[in-house]
Design a protein around this motif. Structure first.
Motif, PDB file in Angstrom:
ATOM      1  N   ALA A 202       0.814  -1.218   0.000  1.00 27.39           N
ATOM      2  CA  ALA A 202       0.000   0.000   0.000  1.00 27.39           C
ATOM      3  C   ALA A 202       0.843   1.261   0.000  1.00 27.39           C
ATOM      4  O   ALA A 202       0.317   2.361   0.199  1.00 27.39           O
ATOM      5  N   GLY A 203       2.143   1.137  -0.227  1.00 36.09           N
ATOM      6  CA  GLY A 203       3.003   2.313  -0.277  1.00 36.09           C
ATOM      7  C   GLY A 203       4.111   2.256   0.757  1.00 36.09           C
ATOM      8  O   GLY A 203       4.199   1.330   1.568  1.00 36.09           O
ATOM      9  N   LYS A 204       4.961   3.258   0.731  1.00 36.17           N
ATOM     10  CA  LYS A 204       6.106   3.317   1.635  1.00 36.17           C
ATOM     11  C   LYS A 204       5.702   3.869   2.999  1.00 36.17           C
ATOM     12  O   LYS A 204       4.936   4.821   3.085  1.00 36.17           O
ATOM     13  N   VAL A 205       6.283   3.249   4.028  1.00 36.50           N
ATOM     14  CA  VAL A 205       5.999   3.653   5.404  1.00 36.50           C
ATOM     15  C   VAL A 205       7.312   4.003   6.091  1.00 36.50           C
ATOM     16  O   VAL A 205       8.256   3.216   6.089  1.00 36.50           O
ATOM     17  N   GLY A 206       7.358   5.193   6.688  1.00 35.72           N
ATOM     18  CA  GLY A 206       8.525   5.565   7.476  1.00 35.72           C
ATOM     19  C   GLY A 206       8.406   5.011   8.886  1.00 35.72           C
ATOM     20  O   GLY A 206       7.324   4.983   9.471  1.00 35.72           O
ATOM     21  N   TYR A 207       9.524   4.549   9.430  1.00 31.74           N
ATOM     22  CA  TYR A 207       9.540   3.991  10.784  1.00 31.74           C
ATOM     23  C   TYR A 207      10.747   4.548  11.526  1.00 31.74           C
ATOM     24  O   TYR A 207      11.844   4.674  10.958  1.00 31.74           O
ATOM     25  N   LEU A 208      10.561   4.856  12.806  1.00 33.44           N
ATOM     26  CA  LEU A 208      11.681   5.201  13.673  1.00 33.44           C
ATOM     27  C   LEU A 208      11.311   4.931  15.117  1.00 33.44           C
ATOM     28  O   LEU A 208      10.138   4.896  15.483  1.00 33.44           O
ATOM     29  N   ILE A 209      12.345   4.706  15.923  1.00 34.15           N
ATOM     30  CA  ILE A 209      12.194   4.599  17.371  1.00 34.15           C
ATOM     31  C   ILE A 209      12.502   5.962  17.957  1.00 34.15           C
ATOM     32  O   ILE A 209      13.558   6.540  17.684  1.00 34.15           O
ATOM     33  N   PHE A 210      11.573   6.484  18.742  1.00 27.76           N
ATOM     34  CA  PHE A 210      11.755   7.798  19.365  1.00 27.76           C
ATOM     35  C   PHE A 210      11.561   7.624  20.866  1.00 27.76           C
ATOM     36  O   PHE A 210      10.466   7.350  21.335  1.00 27.76           O
ATOM     37  N   ASN A 211      12.666   7.807  21.627  1.00 29.37           N
ATOM     38  CA  ASN A 211      12.646   7.468  23.053  1.00 29.37           C
ATOM     39  C   ASN A 211      12.602   8.645  24.010  1.00 29.37           C
ATOM     40  O   ASN A 211      12.283   8.460  25.185  1.00 29.37           O
ATOM     41  N   GLU A 212      12.922   9.854  23.554  1.00 32.55           N
ATOM     42  CA  GLU A 212      12.908  10.973  24.501  1.00 32.55           C
ATOM     43  C   GLU A 212      12.891  12.306  23.763  1.00 32.55           C
ATOM     44  O   GLU A 212      13.642  12.511  22.797  1.00 32.55           O
ATOM     45  N   HIS A 213      12.037  13.230  24.252  1.00 25.57           N
ATOM     46  CA  HIS A 213      11.946  14.570  23.680  1.00 25.57           C
ATOM     47  C   HIS A 213      12.999  15.474  24.320  1.00 25.57           C
ATOM     48  O   HIS A 213      12.684  16.433  25.021  1.00 25.57           O
ATOM     49  N   ASN A 214      14.264  15.220  24.090  1.00 25.23           N
ATOM     50  CA  ASN A 214      15.295  16.077  24.669  1.00 25.23           C
ATOM     51  C   ASN A 214      15.982  16.894  23.577  1.00 25.23           C
ATOM     52  O   ASN A 214      15.673  16.771  22.386  1.00 25.23           O
ATOM     53  N   SER A 215      16.893  17.755  23.993  1.00 25.93           N
ATOM     54  CA  SER A 215      17.527  18.660  23.037  1.00 25.93           C
ATOM     55  C   SER A 215      18.323  17.915  21.973  1.00 25.93           C
ATOM     56  O   SER A 215      18.440  18.378  20.835  1.00 25.93           O
ATOM     57  N   VAL A 216      18.860  16.749  22.331  1.00 24.92           N
ATOM     58  CA  VAL A 216      19.656  15.971  21.383  1.00 24.92           C
ATOM     59  C   VAL A 216      18.787  15.403  20.264  1.00 24.92           C
ATOM     60  O   VAL A 216      19.279  15.113  19.169  1.00 24.92           O
ATOM     61  N   ALA A 217      17.472  15.279  20.515  1.00 19.35           N
ATOM     62  CA  ALA A 217      16.579  14.645  19.533  1.00 19.35           C
ATOM     63  C   ALA A 217      16.220  15.558  18.364  1.00 19.35           C
ATOM     64  O   ALA A 217      15.773  15.081  17.319  1.00 19.35           O
ATOM     65  N   GLU A 218      16.401  16.868  18.523  1.00 20.57           N
ATOM     66  CA  GLU A 218      15.884  17.793  17.509  1.00 20.57           C
ATOM     67  C   GLU A 218      16.469  17.522  16.125  1.00 20.57           C
ATOM     68  O   GLU A 218      15.721  17.371  15.141  1.00 20.57           O
TER      69      GLU A 218
END
Length: 522
Positions: free
Chosen positions: A274-290
């Motif tokens: 049904a098309g391409k799907v993006g996937y990621l693991i996101f573990n914390e909303h900290n400054s390093v994540a931006e």
């Protein structure tokens, strides 16, 4: 008249004088000289000595605001010229620090009217002990404590956590919450860490710590040894852990160190019918994540994905502005223009805050590899998004769900119920301690913010510890892809619940309170 010559007058006078008395001449007797008494010198009387009187010190008025006693400390922290760190601390007393926490709570705490008024302040030896009791004792409708998020860190530790640095072995655990034998399993291992080098894997079950029985061990001394082995307090500590994997026991020796934890991992594009799907693991909303989030969504945009699955089952929260940036990159300007991502509502003393909008430009947080402030964010313009969730999905992660739903983006949740934390903080650091108290309740563009018991999943699917996160056969990711294509929850997940008389316990992440928060700017 005849004049008498002067000589004759003189003779007459003498004769007259001689005729007085007996007639014999008696010479005049001269009295002996009188010697006057010497002057009497009066005694010297010393004036009374007035004892010195110490001046009465001016009466210091009691503080009326937390700012009056901010950085007035029992043990002021000295400046460190070598590191360039300078502190505003001034000499004070325990009472000054107790005043700070009491006044700060009274000014900013969301439920300040419910704080007990009969606390005996003199019985508290530290400001942290006093702070711990300055909270509402009431329960929520579900019977849980109304305030489950009242805690402190040393300021030094909090600064390290904010940079994505942790002291430990690089292993994350998930645990059962029911009483009885302990069940802890490895939920994730940080690449390059001591745990990774020792061969620990997701799903390993903890059996012993330094030879002590972890599963059934009891007693204060044993529990203290278990904690010492699992949570080292300095780098270089060495401890032995015994784990079981597929029924086979193994023992590893780990040495503690500071570990830089990557908040964004396993970014990839999944090709589906049904098309391409993006996937990621996101573990914390900290400054390093931006920056890695910006890079991931640029990758998804370049690949032309039509859907995204965000694995946030262990994301406890963090900076709300990071969540607002992520929401914008998912939805784009058409659905978010002029809409509130989140409004933080404080107590009746607080000034009305401006809403947090869907942020289209990068904040530019300080980080080892920052994104430039003001950078235009890439966006996908999706009408729906899928999150993998669990009891470890908290706070700023729930703000992402609520904010997108407020902008009419469909948010499908695959996994377990989220933790339920519609609250936000502005941490306060004073005299080496950083205090966290609930100050705001969060609402979306539609005014909804009542999710203290969490968001229910669209499809309830247990965390699959038998496979790595990102494996297409892992239970939650497989269910998400199937729901995306069919619009229905997988039969396996439904059937498992129907057949099991005693379903597997829901495991919750083992982590400090500071990883389950929403932090908003001043």
């Amino acid at each position: 008249m005849t004049s008498i010559p002067a000589k004759a007058l003189a003779a007459l006078l003498l004769a007259g004088l001689a005729g007085c008395g007996s007639g014999d001449y008696q010479p005049a007797v001269t009295p002996p000289p009188v010697t006057p008494d010497p002057p009497v010198t009066p005694p010297v009387v010393e004036p009374p000595v007035t004892p010195p009187v110490d001046p009465v010190p001016p009466v210091k008025p009691p503080p009326t605001s937390a700012l009056d006693v901010y950085s007035v400390c029992m043990n002021p922290k000295p400046a460190d010229p070598l590191s360039g760190k300078y502190f505003p601390d001034k000499q004070g007393t325990l009472n000054d620090e107790l005043d700070f926490v009491r006044l700060w709570i009274n000014e900013t705490y969301l439920w300040y009217k419910e704080v007990p008024t009969d606390l005996k302040r003199a019985s508290y030896a530290t400001p942290v002990a006093y702070f711990n009791d300055l909270k509402t004792p009431l329960l929520s409708q579900s019977g849980k404590p109304k305030d489950r998020f009242h805690f402190t860190y040393t300021t030094e530790h909090w600064e390290e956590l904010s940079k994505g640095v942790e002291l430990g072995y690089g292993v994350n655990w998930a645990r059962n919450s029911a009483p009885g034998p302990r069940l802890w399993q490895v939920s994730a291992v940080e690449a390059g860490s001591a745990a990774a080098l020792a061969g620990l894997q997701r799903g390993d079950q903890l059996l012993r710590v330094d030879g002590d029985d972890f599963v059934n061990g009891d007693g204060a001394d044993l529990v203290a040894r278990l904690n010492a082995g699992l949570f080292p307090v300095k780098a270089g500590e060495q401890h032995r852990l015994a784990v079981a994997r597929a029924g086979v026991e193994r023992e590893v020796t780990l040495v503690s160190a500071k570990v830089s934890v990557a908040p964004v991992q396993s970014v990839k594009v999944i090709a589906t019918a049904a098309g391409k799907v993006g996937y990621l693991i996101f573990n914390e909303h900290n400054s390093v994540a931006e920056k890695p989030l910006v890079q991931a969504f640029q990758q998804f945009k370049d690949a032309g994905v039509s859907d995204v699955v965000l694995d946030m089952r262990y994301n406890g929260g963090g900076q709300v502005l990071i969540a607002s940036e992520l929401a914008y990159m998912i939805a784009g300007p058409e659905q978010t223009a002029g809409k509130t991502f989140e409004l933080s509502v404080g107590n009746d003393k607080a000034d009305k805050r401006q809403p947090t909008l869907f942020r289209s430009k990068a904040v530019g947080y300080a980080a080892p590899d920052p994104v430039k402030a003001g950078t235009e964010l890439p966006y996908l313009g999706l009408k729906r998004v899928t999150l993998l969730t669990g009891p470890g999905t908290c706070s700023a992660s729930e703000s992402l769900i609520n904010g997108l739903r407020g902008a009419d983006v469909a948010v499908n949740l695959i996994g377990e119920q989220t933790c339920g934390k519609p609250y936000a903080f502005v941490p306060a650091s004073n005299c080496g301690t950083t205090y966290f108290a609930v100050q705001f309740q969060s609402e979306n563009h539609k005014g909804f913010g009542e999710f203290a018991d969490g968001f229910a999943p669209t499809c309830r699917v247990a965390d699959d510890f038998t496979r790595a996160q990102g494996d297409l056969a892992e239970g939650q990711l497989a269910a998400a892809l199937q729901y995306r294509s069919s619009g229905s929850c997988p039969a396996v997940a439904q059937g498992t619940r129907a057949r099991s008389a005693a379903p597997a316990p829901v495991l919750v992440p083992v982590r400090p309170m500071g990883k389950e928060i929403s932090i908003i700017g001043l």
